[in-house]
Design a protein around this motif. Structure first.
Motif, PDB file in Angstrom:
ATOM      1  N   GLY A 176       0.825  -1.193   0.000  1.00 18.14           N
ATOM      2  CA  GLY A 176       0.000   0.000   0.000  1.00 18.14           C
ATOM      3  C   GLY A 176       0.863   1.248   0.000  1.00 18.14           C
ATOM      4  O   GLY A 176       1.847   1.329   0.742  1.00 18.14           O
ATOM      5  N   LEU A 177       0.517   2.220  -0.833  1.00 14.35           N
ATOM      6  CA  LEU A 177       1.274   3.456  -0.930  1.00 14.35           C
ATOM      7  C   LEU A 177       0.390   4.637  -0.547  1.00 14.35           C
ATOM      8  O   LEU A 177      -0.734   4.767  -1.042  1.00 14.35           O
ATOM      9  CB  LEU A 177       1.805   3.675  -2.349  1.00 14.35           C
ATOM     10  CG  LEU A 177       2.827   2.661  -2.884  1.00 14.35           C
ATOM     11  CD1 LEU A 177       2.110   1.483  -3.546  1.00 14.35           C
ATOM     12  CD2 LEU A 177       3.756   3.311  -3.881  1.00 14.35           C
ATOM     13  N   LEU A 185       4.915   3.373   2.973  1.00 18.33           N
ATOM     14  CA  LEU A 185       4.708   2.044   2.403  1.00 18.33           C
ATOM     15  C   LEU A 185       4.140   1.107   3.459  1.00 18.33           C
ATOM     16  O   LEU A 185       4.696   0.977   4.557  1.00 18.33           O
ATOM     17  CB  LEU A 185       6.028   1.473   1.858  1.00 18.33           C
ATOM     18  CG  LEU A 185       6.693   2.242   0.713  1.00 18.33           C
ATOM     19  CD1 LEU A 185       7.993   1.562   0.312  1.00 18.33           C
ATOM     20  CD2 LEU A 185       5.756   2.332  -0.483  1.00 18.33           C
ATOM     21  N   ASN A 186       3.032   0.458   3.138  1.00 19.90           N
ATOM     22  CA  ASN A 186       2.428  -0.554   3.988  1.00 19.90           C
ATOM     23  C   ASN A 186       2.424  -1.886   3.243  1.00 19.90           C
ATOM     24  O   ASN A 186       2.748  -1.951   2.055  1.00 19.90           O
ATOM     25  CB  ASN A 186       1.004  -0.165   4.371  1.00 19.90           C
ATOM     26  CG  ASN A 186       0.953   1.132   5.156  1.00 19.90           C
ATOM     27  OD1 ASN A 186       1.804   1.363   6.019  1.00 19.90           O
ATOM     28  ND2 ASN A 186      -0.020   1.978   4.855  1.00 19.90           N
ATOM     29  N   GLY A 187       2.041  -2.954   3.933  1.00 19.03           N
ATOM     30  CA  GLY A 187       2.001  -4.250   3.286  1.00 19.03           C
ATOM     31  C   GLY A 187       0.994  -5.172   3.935  1.00 19.03           C
ATOM     32  O   GLY A 187       0.630  -5.001   5.101  1.00 19.03           O
ATOM     33  N   ASP A 188       0.510  -6.152   3.157  1.00 21.29           N
ATOM     34  CA  ASP A 188      -0.419  -7.133   3.722  1.00 21.29           C
ATOM     35  C   ASP A 188      -0.378  -8.411   2.909  1.00 21.29           C
ATOM     36  O   ASP A 188       0.097  -8.435   1.765  1.00 21.29           O
ATOM     37  CB  ASP A 188      -1.848  -6.571   3.771  1.00 21.29           C
ATOM     38  CG  ASP A 188      -2.406  -6.199   2.410  1.00 21.29           C
ATOM     39  OD1 ASP A 188      -2.555  -7.096   1.551  1.00 21.29           O
ATOM     40  OD2 ASP A 188      -2.706  -5.011   2.200  1.00 21.29           O
ATOM     41  N   ILE A 189      -0.878  -9.457   3.518  1.00 19.91           N
ATOM     42  CA  ILE A 189      -1.026 -10.745   2.856  1.00 19.91           C
ATOM     43  C   ILE A 189      -2.410 -11.288   3.191  1.00 19.91           C
ATOM     44  O   ILE A 189      -2.840 -11.229   4.353  1.00 19.91           O
ATOM     45  CB  ILE A 189       0.095 -11.733   3.267  1.00 19.91           C
ATOM     46  CG1 ILE A 189      -0.069 -13.068   2.531  1.00 19.91           C
ATOM     47  CG2 ILE A 189       0.138 -11.925   4.774  1.00 19.91           C
ATOM     48  CD1 ILE A 189       1.125 -13.991   2.708  1.00 19.91           C
ATOM     49  N   THR A 190      -3.114 -11.782   2.175  1.00 20.76           N
ATOM     50  CA  THR A 190      -4.496 -12.231   2.337  1.00 20.76           C
ATOM     51  C   THR A 190      -4.653 -13.650   1.818  1.00 20.76           C
ATOM     52  O   THR A 190      -4.111 -13.996   0.760  1.00 20.76           O
ATOM     53  CB  THR A 190      -5.459 -11.310   1.561  1.00 20.76           C
ATOM     54  OG1 THR A 190      -5.257  -9.956   1.950  1.00 20.76           O
ATOM     55  CG2 THR A 190      -6.912 -11.686   1.825  1.00 20.76           C
ATOM     56  N   LEU A 191      -5.385 -14.464   2.559  1.00 20.94           N
ATOM     57  CA  LEU A 191      -5.724 -15.823   2.139  1.00 20.94           C
ATOM     58  C   LEU A 191      -7.235 -15.922   2.021  1.00 20.94           C
ATOM     59  O   LEU A 191      -7.963 -15.608   2.966  1.00 20.94           O
ATOM     60  CB  LEU A 191      -5.198 -16.850   3.150  1.00 20.94           C
ATOM     61  CG  LEU A 191      -5.600 -18.312   2.894  1.00 20.94           C
ATOM     62  CD1 LEU A 191      -4.979 -18.822   1.600  1.00 20.94           C
ATOM     63  CD2 LEU A 191      -5.211 -19.205   4.064  1.00 20.94           C
ATOM     64  N   LEU A 206      -3.355 -10.434   7.184  1.00 19.90           N
ATOM     65  CA  LEU A 206      -2.340  -9.890   8.088  1.00 19.90           C
ATOM     66  C   LEU A 206      -1.823  -8.613   7.453  1.00 19.90           C
ATOM     67  O   LEU A 206      -1.451  -8.595   6.277  1.00 19.90           O
ATOM     68  CB  LEU A 206      -1.203 -10.892   8.290  1.00 19.90           C
ATOM     69  CG  LEU A 206      -1.588 -12.245   8.904  1.00 19.90           C
ATOM     70  CD1 LEU A 206      -0.368 -13.160   8.974  1.00 19.90           C
ATOM     71  CD2 LEU A 206      -2.199 -12.059  10.292  1.00 19.90           C
ATOM     72  N   LYS A 207      -1.771  -7.528   8.255  1.00 16.50           N
ATOM     73  CA  LYS A 207      -1.491  -6.212   7.683  1.00 16.50           C
ATOM     74  C   LYS A 207      -0.554  -5.411   8.585  1.00 16.50           C
ATOM     75  O   LYS A 207      -0.702  -5.417   9.815  1.00 16.50           O
ATOM     76  CB  LYS A 207      -2.817  -5.460   7.507  1.00 16.50           C
ATOM     77  CG  LYS A 207      -2.706  -4.106   6.824  1.00 16.50           C
ATOM     78  CD  LYS A 207      -4.096  -3.552   6.576  1.00 16.50           C
ATOM     79  CE  LYS A 207      -4.029  -2.192   5.882  1.00 16.50           C
ATOM     80  NZ  LYS A 207      -3.469  -2.312   4.523  1.00 16.50           N
ATOM     81  N   VAL A 208       0.415  -4.750   7.966  1.00 18.01           N
ATOM     82  CA  VAL A 208       1.295  -3.794   8.641  1.00 18.01           C
ATOM     83  C   VAL A 208       0.994  -2.432   8.059  1.00 18.01           C
ATOM     84  O   VAL A 208       1.119  -2.223   6.843  1.00 18.01           O
ATOM     85  CB  VAL A 208       2.784  -4.141   8.429  1.00 18.01           C
ATOM     86  CG1 VAL A 208       3.660  -3.103   9.122  1.00 18.01           C
ATOM     87  CG2 VAL A 208       3.090  -5.538   8.964  1.00 18.01           C
ATOM     88  N   VAL A 209       0.571  -1.483   8.914  1.00 20.99           N
ATOM     89  CA  VAL A 209       0.132  -0.189   8.418  1.00 20.99           C
ATOM     90  C   VAL A 209       0.713   0.921   9.290  1.00 20.99           C
ATOM     91  O   VAL A 209       0.735   0.822  10.526  1.00 20.99           O
ATOM     92  CB  VAL A 209      -1.413  -0.122   8.376  1.00 20.99           C
ATOM     93  CG1 VAL A 209      -2.028  -0.404   9.728  1.00 20.99           C
ATOM     94  CG2 VAL A 209      -1.878   1.205   7.816  1.00 20.99           C
ATOM     95  N   SER A 210       1.189   1.987   8.645  1.00 18.42           N
ATOM     96  CA  SER A 210       1.762   3.136   9.344  1.00 18.42           C
ATOM     97  C   SER A 210       0.950   4.382   9.040  1.00 18.42           C
ATOM     98  O   SER A 210       0.168   4.433   8.086  1.00 18.42           O
ATOM     99  CB  SER A 210       3.213   3.354   8.909  1.00 18.42           C
ATOM    100  OG  SER A 210       4.002   2.212   9.186  1.00 18.42           O
ATOM    101  N   ASN A 211       1.183   5.432   9.857  1.00 12.43           N
ATOM    102  CA  ASN A 211       0.543   6.719   9.586  1.00 12.43           C
ATOM    103  C   ASN A 211       1.599   7.799   9.425  1.00 12.43           C
ATOM    104  O   ASN A 211       2.805   7.529   9.444  1.00 12.43           O
ATOM    105  CB  ASN A 211      -0.456   7.073  10.701  1.00 12.43           C
ATOM    106  CG  ASN A 211       0.215   7.190  12.062  1.00 12.43           C
ATOM    107  OD1 ASN A 211       1.445   7.337  12.160  1.00 12.43           O
ATOM    108  ND2 ASN A 211      -0.578   7.129  13.116  1.00 12.43           N
ATOM    109  N   ALA A 212       1.155   9.045   9.276  1.00 11.49           N
ATOM    110  CA  ALA A 212       2.070  10.150   8.999  1.00 11.49           C
ATOM    111  C   ALA A 212       2.974  10.485  10.181  1.00 11.49           C
ATOM    112  O   ALA A 212       3.956  11.204  10.027  1.00 11.49           O
ATOM    113  CB  ALA A 212       1.273  11.380   8.591  1.00 11.49           C
TER     114      ALA A 212
END
Length: 311
Positions: A176-177, A185-191, A206-212
């Motif tokens: 994710g941008l 930059l964020n990232g995730d994996i989905t099943l 499962l998701k890794v997400v950041s903010n400003a």
């Protein structure tokens, strides 16, 4: 008198072609647009079907092509704007493609395929040629009375191809941008299981997400996913369109960011299958998160998502 007869013969010979129907055999090497189009498409269709049989184009007269294919002779009308239909008239219901399997493509309609076998709704199937080459990935959309199949990925298909059950599980890995106020930059994996509750498929992420503010949350969630294959509307379109689906998902999460985090999100994206096992995705995702002490949202992100699909 003799001169008049000779003159009559000459005039008759000259004017006869103007009134008679043309009946000229065309070599396929001659630059005729209709023949060129027919050859190009037929060869492409046969290649997609995994066949390398020799095609003998015998003659062409009055928009009727006579050719030898699969040890049989066919007469195909190939008038302009009728090339696809002419090829279908040869390839559909042709014994050369009949697998003799109980589970196979039995009928071809304008936008869908069907099988007389009792296939479970939501099940995924590969379409195979006689050599076992996978030509398509299809989902059973309806099953009463016949089983209707939609293409998630397909080449040119015909009736008679064997159907072999495929795994319902698919993994998506995405980045994710976020571009404001700086690049994040964020990232995730989905099943997902695409068969269990079709057309609404259960999924975990499962998701890794950041903010400003450079705080990062680690989330795990459950949700539901559904997709609309564009082959429903464009079964004959180019592969980029025909093998694309619109996917919508919604999730609820629980995670950690110094404290327990509660989150929810939704996303919508396009998924294009490059083959029966691999594809790519592009779309958007909205995520919002709180912890029990936060008066305002801990994060509220809208991301541009780029990813891959593996099955």
């Amino acid at each position: 008198m003799i001169k008049k007869i000779i003159l009559f013969i000459i005039v008759t010979v000259i004017t006869f072609p103007l009134f008679a129907k043309t009946s000229v055999n065309w070599s396929f090497d001659e630059k005729n647009d209709e023949l060129q189009e027919f050859e190009r498409k037929l060869v492409k269709y046969l290649d997609n079907l995994g066949y390398d049989e020799e095609v003998d184009f015998l003659s062409y007269s009055n928009s009727i092509l006579t050719l030898s294919l699969f040890d049989k002779e066919y007469r195909a009308p190939i008038a302009k704007d009728y090339v696809d239909e002419a090829i279908d008239s040869i390839l559909l219901y042709n014994e050369a493609f009949d697998s003799k399997s109980d589970e196979k493509i039995d009928y071809f309609y304008q936008k869908t395929f069907s099988s007389t076998a009792p296939l479970k709704r939501g099940s995924l199937y590969y379409a195979l040629n006689k050599d076992g080459k996978k030509l398509a990935l299809m989902v059973v959309d309806k099953n009463n009375p016949a089983s209707t199949l939609l293409g998630l990925y397909s080449k040119k298909l015909v009736t008679g191809l064997e159907l072999k059950k495929a795994s319902p599980y698919v993994i998506s890995i995405a980045t994710g941008l976020i571009f404001s106020p700086k690049l994040i930059l964020n990232g995730d994996i989905t099943l997902k299981n695409q068969s269990l509750l079709y057309p609404f498929n259960p999924a975990i992420k499962l998701k890794v997400v950041s903010n400003a503010y450079n705080t990062t949350s680690y989330l795990g969630g459950v949700g539901v996913s559904t997709c609309l294959p564009l082959s429903t509307f464009y079964p004959r379109a180019i592969s980029l369109l025909r093998n694309t689906s619109i996917v919508a998902e919604a999730f609820i999460y629980i995670g950690y960011n110094k404290k327990v985090v509660y989150s929810a999100g939704w996303d919508i994206y396009l998924s294009n299958m490059l083959n029966e096992h691999f594809g790519f995705t592009v779309g958007f995702e909205k995520t919002i998160a709180f912890n029990k002490d936060s008066k305002y949202a801990l994060l509220e992100n809208t991301e541009l998502k780029l990813g891959v699909v593996i099955r």
